[in-house]
Design a protein around this motif. Structure first.
Motif, short mmCIF file in Angstrom:
data_model
loop_
_atom_site.label_atom_id
_atom_site.label_comp_id
_atom_site.label_asym_id
_atom_site.label_seq_id
_atom_site.Cartn_x
_atom_site.Cartn_y
_atom_site.Cartn_z
N GLU A 12 11.95 10.06 62.36
CA GLU A 12 11.29 8.91 62.94
C GLU A 12 12.13 7.67 62.69
OE1 GLU A 12 8.04 7.06 60.53
OE2 GLU A 12 7.91 9.06 59.65
N VAL A 13 11.78 6.57 63.32
CA VAL A 13 12.53 5.34 63.10
C VAL A 13 11.95 4.51 61.96
CG1 VAL A 13 13.34 5.21 65.48
CG2 VAL A 13 11.25 4.03 64.83
N HIS A 14 10.75 4.86 61.49
CA HIS A 14 10.10 4.13 60.40
C HIS A 14 10.28 4.90 59.11
CE1 HIS A 14 8.15 1.83 63.54
NE2 HIS A 14 7.74 2.97 64.08
N TYR A 15 10.87 4.27 58.12
CA TYR A 15 11.03 4.92 56.83
C TYR A 15 10.49 4.01 55.73
CZ TYR A 15 13.61 8.51 59.17
OH TYR A 15 13.94 9.55 60.00
N HIS A 16 9.18 3.96 55.64
CA HIS A 16 8.51 3.17 54.62
C HIS A 16 8.21 4.07 53.43
CE1 HIS A 16 8.00 0.10 57.68
NE2 HIS A 16 7.50 1.02 58.47
N LYS A 17 8.51 3.59 52.24
CA LYS A 17 8.25 4.40 51.06
C LYS A 17 6.75 4.59 50.84
CE LYS A 17 12.56 3.61 48.73
NZ LYS A 17 13.26 3.15 47.55
N SER A 18 5.99 3.61 51.19
CA SER A 18 4.54 3.75 51.08
C SER A 18 3.89 3.03 52.25
CB SER A 18 4.05 3.17 49.75
OG SER A 18 4.30 1.79 49.69
N ARG A 19 2.91 3.69 52.80
CA ARG A 19 2.12 3.09 53.87
C ARG A 19 0.74 3.70 53.84
NH1 ARG A 19 5.80 5.42 58.68
NH2 ARG A 19 5.82 7.57 58.03
N ARG A 20 -0.21 2.91 54.23
CA ARG A 20 -1.58 3.39 54.32
C ARG A 20 -1.85 3.71 55.78
NH1 ARG A 20 -5.59 -0.42 53.04
NH2 ARG A 20 -4.13 -2.03 53.67
N ILE A 21 -2.44 4.85 56.03
CA ILE A 21 -2.83 5.23 57.38
C ILE A 21 -4.28 4.80 57.57
CG2 ILE A 21 -3.06 7.12 59.03
CD1 ILE A 21 -0.16 6.50 58.14
N ILE A 22 -4.52 4.01 58.59
CA ILE A 22 -5.84 3.45 58.86
C ILE A 22 -6.46 4.20 60.03
CG2 ILE A 22 -7.15 1.36 59.39
CD1 ILE A 22 -5.53 1.23 56.74
N PHE A 23 -7.65 4.74 59.82
CA PHE A 23 -8.43 5.37 60.89
C PHE A 23 -9.52 4.39 61.28
CE2 PHE A 23 -6.40 8.83 58.73
CZ PHE A 23 -6.10 9.74 59.74
N ASP A 24 -9.41 3.87 62.48
CA ASP A 24 -10.35 2.86 62.98
C ASP A 24 -10.99 3.41 64.25
OD1 ASP A 24 -11.78 0.63 63.66
OD2 ASP A 24 -10.03 -0.66 64.01
N GLY A 25 -12.04 4.20 64.09
CA GLY A 25 -12.66 4.86 65.24
C GLY A 25 -11.68 5.87 65.83
N ASP A 26 -11.30 5.66 67.08
CA ASP A 26 -10.39 6.56 67.79
C ASP A 26 -8.92 6.18 67.60
OD1 ASP A 26 -10.12 8.82 69.43
OD2 ASP A 26 -10.02 7.63 71.26
N LEU A 27 -8.68 5.09 66.88
CA LEU A 27 -7.34 4.54 66.73
C LEU A 27 -6.80 4.80 65.33
CD1 LEU A 27 -5.34 2.79 68.44
CD2 LEU A 27 -6.27 0.82 67.23
N VAL A 28 -5.51 5.16 65.26
CA VAL A 28 -4.84 5.35 63.97
C VAL A 28 -3.60 4.47 63.96
CG1 VAL A 28 -3.67 7.01 62.47
CG2 VAL A 28 -5.60 7.75 63.85
N TYR A 29 -3.42 3.72 62.86
CA TYR A 29 -2.24 2.88 62.72
C TYR A 29 -1.91 2.76 61.24
CZ TYR A 29 -5.83 -0.69 61.91
OH TYR A 29 -6.93 -1.38 61.44
N GLY A 30 -0.82 2.08 60.94
CA GLY A 30 -0.38 1.97 59.56
C GLY A 30 -0.36 0.56 59.06
#
Length: 198
Positions: A12-30
């Motif tokens: 992938e193009v994103h290489y974050h050592k730590s990220r939180r995955i957010i589930f917001d209804g039908d949407l997922v983002y970091g």
């Protein structure tokens, strides 16, 4: 037997050592630790997910996982094409949005008309489009004989901090993949007779 196949890239193009995955209804983002939006690698974690989910229900298929797609298709460029020599189709789920069935990339046709018509005939709200660089393009350019397609996988704004996934759209992709793998599993007559006798 002739097998259907799916492929996805693990980089992938994103290489974050730590990220939180957010589930917001039908949407997922970091989000980062500081609360800023960051990419989640849905390009192509969504494709990996689609393969793994499809394998759970339809184990008679092949799966190719590559590296370096984001850096010029390195993995697909080095893959052993003999692994895919007995495949009826190679499907990749590495397209943004929810409705694209990619049958040609740049000036290269990657899918024949008969296969395209079968796929569109399955429904799932897909329409034929022209795509951009991805692994199936590299495989076709290297001489892979099987028809290939790239399909929308429910992610948006790839390669940006605003990258996100719509779960219901990813679910539709998984259902489509299952239908495709079932449609393109070709059993030889001997195996069909053996199954009938059991």
């Amino acid at each position: 037997d002739i097998y259907p196949a799916m492929c996805a890239h693990m980089d992938e193009v994103h290489y974050h050592k730590s990220r939180r995955i957010i589930f917001d209804g039908d949407l997922v983002y970091g989000k980062s630790r500081k609360g800023e939006r960051i990419g989640i690698g849905a390009d192509d974690k969504n494709g990996i997910y689609a393969i793994l989910e499809t394998l759970m229900d339809r184990p008679v298929m092949k799966a190719l996982f590559t590296v370096g797609e984001e850096y010029g298709g390195v993995g697909a460029g080095r893959a052993d094409l003999s692994f895919l020599s007995d495949c009826s189709i190679v499907m990749e789920c590495d397209r943004r949005g929810n409705s694209d069935l990619i049958t040609s990339i740049y000036e290269t046709g990657i899918c024949d008309d008969e296969t395209r018509d079968k796929l569109l005939g399955l429904g799932y709200g897909l329409k034929e489009e022209i795509g951009i660089f991805t692994d199936v393009y590299v495989l076709k350019r290297r001489g892979l004989n099987a028809p290939c397609v790239n399909v929308s996988a429910g992610y948006y704004r790839p390669h940006s901090d605003m990258e996100c996934t719509v779960l219901s759209e990813l679910d539709n992709t998984v259902k489509f993949a299952g239908a495709v793998m079932s449609l393109f599993t070709i059993k030889n007559e001997e195996n069909e007779k053996r199954e009938e006798n059991n």
